[in-house]
Design an enzyme around this catalytic site. Sequence first.
Site, PDB file in Angstrom:
ATOM      1  N   ARG A  48      -8.039  15.873  31.605  1.00 32.84           N
ATOM      2  CA  ARG A  48      -8.411  16.912  30.637  1.00 32.84           C
ATOM      3  C   ARG A  48      -8.288  16.395  29.212  1.00 32.84           C
ATOM      4  NH1 ARG A  48      -3.873  18.038  28.097  1.00 32.84           N
ATOM      5  NH2 ARG A  48      -1.880  18.074  29.196  1.00 32.84           N
TER       6      ARG A  48
ATOM      7  N   ASP B 200      -3.362  16.648  24.462  1.00 31.08           N
ATOM      8  CA  ASP B 200      -2.189  15.783  24.465  1.00 31.08           C
ATOM      9  C   ASP B 200      -1.297  16.146  25.649  1.00 31.08           C
ATOM     10  OD1 ASP B 200       0.349  14.449  23.425  1.00 31.08           O
ATOM     11  OD2 ASP B 200      -0.983  14.052  21.740  1.00 31.08           O
TER      12      ASP B 200
ATOM     13  N   HIS C 170       4.078  22.644  32.265  1.00 32.82           N
ATOM     14  CA  HIS C 170       3.799  23.794  33.123  1.00 32.82           C
ATOM     15  C   HIS C 170       5.039  24.079  33.964  1.00 32.82           C
ATOM     16  CE1 HIS C 170      -0.423  23.583  32.102  1.00 32.82           C
ATOM     17  NE2 HIS C 170      -0.515  22.366  32.577  1.00 32.82           N
TER      18      HIS C 170
ATOM     19  N   PHE D 195      -6.472  26.736  30.840  1.00 22.78           N
ATOM     20  CA  PHE D 195      -5.499  27.282  29.897  1.00 22.78           C
ATOM     21  C   PHE D 195      -4.190  27.610  30.596  1.00 22.78           C
ATOM     22  CE2 PHE D 195      -8.147  30.733  31.499  1.00 22.78           C
ATOM     23  CZ  PHE D 195      -7.215  31.683  31.926  1.00 22.78           C
TER      24      PHE D 195
ATOM     25  N   CYS E 163       1.759  19.517  22.937  1.00 19.35           N
ATOM     26  CA  CYS E 163       0.408  19.255  22.417  1.00 19.35           C
ATOM     27  C   CYS E 163       0.421  18.290  21.239  1.00 19.35           C
ATOM     28  CB  CYS E 163      -0.282  20.564  22.034  1.00 19.35           C
ATOM     29  SG  CYS E 163      -0.435  21.727  23.415  1.00 19.35           S
TER      30      CYS E 163
END
Length: 241
Positions: A80, A83, A87, A166, A183
Amino acid sequence: MPDRPIEIRRLGTIKYADALDLQKRLVEERKAGRIPDQLLLLEHPPVITLGVRSKDDRAHVLASPEELEQEGVELVETGRGGDVTFHGPGQLVGYPILDLRPDRLDVHRYVRDLEDVMIRMAASFGVTASRQPGLTGAWVDRPGAGTEKLAAIGVRIARWITSHGFAFNVNTDLAGFGLIVPCGIADKGVTSLHRLLGREVPMDEVAEACVAAFSSVFDRLPVENPTNFDPNPLPDASISA
């Protein structure tokens, strides 16, 4: 009323690698026109994922491999954009598998639309979220803390078929973000609905808000797909090797 369907797959908690394999299979199916658009909703066990910007530079991963192992956190490279991110349980992850043709052939518009979805999700719980100039995601201003990220975006688009997507922090243990520079943005924090509202928020309520917002923004008709996730599916003659 929209007439283009999108199948909603509620997958529970699955490992990141399994979700990645499932996305790859569904992308190929969507390219071949054998399935309609898909929206995968799920949670991951604790995992740090590396986007293309951090693939060869792991400076934004603050924890050592030993520390990650001790905390039970995986480290995975992805295809993806973006950066590094975290999760974990209590975070609603959405992976849209969409064919953007014929009327949405604009990568920037796609990202802005995802932001709109997350802003609407937050609003359904009385939280005001917004965009930040030069950044992606959904952000909130928290008194005494400044601007914090509520939801992150990292997407892949190949031949106008989307994957990845997302991550919306609901009841997420935010300590996981302390293992990284989220990020790659060092001067802004991360927050969750739980922190903002001072209570645990049912994940199914957030999933419903997500489906409603996504269907509205992308003008799709949501159709539930009750198929259980199988990480080791039997070979399917309809899927080309």
